[in-house]
Design an enzyme around this catalytic site. Structure first.
Site, PDB file in Angstrom:
ATOM      1  N   PHE A  12       0.839  -1.206   0.000  1.00  0.00           N
ATOM      2  CA  PHE A  12       0.000   0.000   0.000  1.00  0.00           C
ATOM      3  C   PHE A  12       0.880   1.265   0.000  1.00  0.00           C
ATOM      4  O   PHE A  12       0.869   2.039  -0.967  1.00  0.00           O
ATOM      5  CB  PHE A  12      -0.933  -0.065   1.222  1.00  0.00           C
ATOM      6  N   ASP A  32       9.904  -6.635  -3.631  1.00  0.00           N
ATOM      7  CA  ASP A  32       8.810  -7.125  -2.786  1.00  0.00           C
ATOM      8  C   ASP A  32       8.729  -8.643  -2.951  1.00  0.00           C
ATOM      9  O   ASP A  32       8.901  -9.144  -4.064  1.00  0.00           O
ATOM     10  CB  ASP A  32       7.484  -6.468  -3.245  1.00  0.00           C
ATOM     11  N   VAL A  57      13.748  -9.682   1.226  1.00  0.00           N
ATOM     12  CA  VAL A  57      14.902  -8.893   1.695  1.00  0.00           C
ATOM     13  C   VAL A  57      15.517  -9.399   3.004  1.00  0.00           C
ATOM     14  O   VAL A  57      16.443  -8.776   3.517  1.00  0.00           O
ATOM     15  CB  VAL A  57      14.553  -7.386   1.838  1.00  0.00           C
ATOM     16  N   ILE A  61      20.979  -8.819  -0.141  1.00  0.00           N
ATOM     17  CA  ILE A  61      20.393  -8.072  -1.272  1.00  0.00           C
ATOM     18  C   ILE A  61      21.514  -7.619  -2.211  1.00  0.00           C
ATOM     19  O   ILE A  61      22.452  -6.944  -1.768  1.00  0.00           O
ATOM     20  CB  ILE A  61      19.624  -6.813  -0.794  1.00  0.00           C
ATOM     21  N   LYS A  91      11.381 -11.428  11.108  1.00  0.00           N
ATOM     22  CA  LYS A  91      12.569 -11.546  10.251  1.00  0.00           C
ATOM     23  C   LYS A  91      12.771 -10.305   9.383  1.00  0.00           C
ATOM     24  O   LYS A  91      13.884  -9.821   9.232  1.00  0.00           O
ATOM     25  CB  LYS A  91      12.471 -12.797   9.364  1.00  0.00           C
ATOM     26  N   TYR A 145       5.397  -7.484  15.747  1.00  0.00           N
ATOM     27  CA  TYR A 145       5.542  -6.289  14.902  1.00  0.00           C
ATOM     28  C   TYR A 145       6.227  -5.167  15.690  1.00  0.00           C
ATOM     29  O   TYR A 145       7.196  -4.580  15.223  1.00  0.00           O
ATOM     30  CB  TYR A 145       4.158  -5.844  14.440  1.00  0.00           C
ATOM     31  N   LYS A 149       9.979  -3.666  14.905  1.00  0.00           N
ATOM     32  CA  LYS A 149      10.197  -2.266  14.519  1.00  0.00           C
ATOM     33  C   LYS A 149      11.082  -1.544  15.531  1.00  0.00           C
ATOM     34  O   LYS A 149      11.865  -0.677  15.154  1.00  0.00           O
ATOM     35  CB  LYS A 149       8.854  -1.547  14.365  1.00  0.00           C
ATOM     36  N   TYR A 159      23.841   1.632  12.999  1.00  0.00           N
ATOM     37  CA  TYR A 159      24.546   1.819  11.720  1.00  0.00           C
ATOM     38  C   TYR A 159      24.877   3.295  11.509  1.00  0.00           C
ATOM     39  O   TYR A 159      25.932   3.634  10.971  1.00  0.00           O
ATOM     40  CB  TYR A 159      23.702   1.277  10.551  1.00  0.00           C
TER      41      TYR A 159
END
Ligand code: UDP
Length: 315
Positions: A12, A32, A57, A61, A91, A145, A149, A159
Site C-alpha cells: 500500500f 517485494d 529482503v 540483497i 525476520k 511487529y 520495529k 549503523y
C-alpha cells in the site's frame, strides 16, 4: 536524478512511494516478495525508469550500480497480517533491516526506515511525542511487529552511529487511501467494504478506543520532506485529528450512505486504547503538516473501494 530502492514497493505505502519518486523523475527499483504486497498496486506503472524485483529482503540483497536512497518499507503491517505471519514479520524487521542497512553502507546511500506508532504500544502518554519510549508487551500477539520495529530503529541508529550511515526513521501513524488491501483486517478497508456492501459494520470492543487517520498523499509528502532533511532522529508523521472508532464507523456510514447496522466484536488483545501523533517535530523541523481533511480523503478512498468491489462482483 537519484536512483531509489523501495523495499515493500508493491504494498500500500510502498506503491504510492514508487509513484511519487517516479513523478519526481527518479529511477525506482521496487523490491517485494509479495506475501502481503500485490503486483496490481504497481501494474499501472509504464515508466522505463521503473523496475520490479520479486525478492525476500531477509536474504542478502544484491543490486547492480549506484543507489542514492533506500526506503525500507517491507513488512506485513496490519494486525491480522502480522499475527498470521509472525516469524516473517520478525525476520523482515530484524534480518531485512540489517540487509538493507548493509546495502546502504555499501552504496553510501541514505537509508529511511518505515517505523510505526506501534513502537509506543498502548501508550501512557497522550498525544505521543518522539521522546516517549512506549508501553509495549513484548510477548503479546502484537509484539512480533512492535518489537521488530523497535529492533529496526535500534539497528538503524547503530549503523548511523557506528558506520556513519545517513539514516532517517519515520514513525508512521494510521494511514489510509486507495490500494489498502481488502481483507487485511484493518479498520478502513474492513469497515469501508462492510458499509458499501450494506453488511454489519464490526466495531471491536466498545468502540471508545481512538485512532488518528492520515491520508496517504499527506504521508508520502511528509516522508519525502524527512528524506530530504538532515534529521536522523525519529519523526512522527500522521494526522493528529483523533476520533473514536465508533465515530469513525458512523462517519463511514454517512459518507457511503450505507444501510449497515453496527455490530460489536471482542477487542483484540493489546489493542491500543488511544493514539494520536504529536507532530510538533514534523511541523518545526520539516515544515510539514497534513492537508487532506478526513471526509475528503475518505471520499476518494471510497471511490477506489467501490470500483474494486464492483470488479470483484461484490456490489
Ligand atoms: N477495528 C474495529 N473493527 C474492525 C477492524 C478494526 O473496530 O473491523 C478497530 C481495532 O480494534 C482498532 C482500530 O479499529 O482499535 C484500528 O485498527 P487497525 O487494525 O486498523 O489498526 P491498528 O491501529 O490497531 O494498528
Amino acid at each position: 536524478m537519484a536512483r531509489v530502492l523501495i523495499t515493500g514497493g508493491a504494498g500500500f505505502l510502498g506503491s504510492h512511494l514508487c509513484d511519487f519518486f517516479l513523478e519526481q523523475g527518479h529511477d525506482v527499483i521496487c523490491m517485494d516478495n509479495l506475501i502481503t504486497g500485490n503486483v496490481e498496486n504497481i501494474s499501472h506503472i509504464r515508466s522505463s525508469k521503473f523496475s520490479f524485483i520479486k525478492y525476500d529482503v531477509t536474504n542478502y540483497i544484491y543490486i547492480e550500480g549506484p543507489l542514492d536512497y533506500i526506503l525500507h518499507f517491507a513488512s506485513p503491517a496490519s494486525p491480522i497480517d502480522y499475527q498470521l505471519l509472525p516469524i516473517q514479520t520478525l525476520k523482515v524487521g530484524s534480518l531485512g533491516t540489517h540487509k538493507a542497512l548493509g546495502l546502504a553502507k555499501d552504496k553510501k546511500a541514505t537509508f529511511l526506515l518505515a517505523s510505526t506508532s506501534e513502537v509506543y504500544g498502548d501508550p501512557l502518554v497522550h498525544p505521543q511525542p518522539e521522546d516517549y519510549w512506549g508501553n509495549v508487551n513484548p510477548i503479546g500477539p502484537r509484539g512480533v511487529y512492535d518489537e521488530a520495529k523497535r529492533f529496526a530503529e535500534a539497528i538503524t541508529m547503530a549503523y548511523h552511529r557506528y558506520h556513519a550511515i545517513n539514516t532517517r526513521i519515520v514513525r508512521i501513524f494510521n494511514t489510509y487511501g486507495p490500494r489498502m488491501r481488502l481483507g487485511d483486517g484493518r479498520v478502513v478497508p474492513t469497515m469501508m467494504a462492510q458499509a458499501l456492501m450494506n453488511e454489519p459494520i464490526t466495531v471491536f470492543g466498545d468502540g471508545k478506543q481512538t485512532r488518528s487517520f492520515c491520508y496517504v498523499d499527506d504521508l508520502v509528502k511528509g516522508i519525502y520532506r524527512l528524506l530530504m532533511s538532515d534529521c536522523t532522529e525519529p519523526v512522527n508523521i500522521g494526522n493528529p485529528a483523533e476520533m473514536t472508532i465508533m465515530d469513525f464507523a458512523f462517519l463511514l456510514k454517512e459518507i457511503t450512505k450505507s444501510k449497515s447496522q453496527i455490530t460489536f466484536k471482542p477487542l483484540p488483545v493489546d489493542d491500543p486504547k488511544i493514539r494520536q501523533p504529536d507532530i510538533s517535530k514534523a511541523r518545526d523541523v520539516l515544515n510539514w503538516e497534513p492537508k487532506v481533511a478526513l471526509k475528503e480523503g475518505i471520499k476518494t478512498t471510497m471511490e477506489w473501494f467501490k470500483d474494486r468491489l464492483m470488479k470483484e462482483g461484490k456490489i
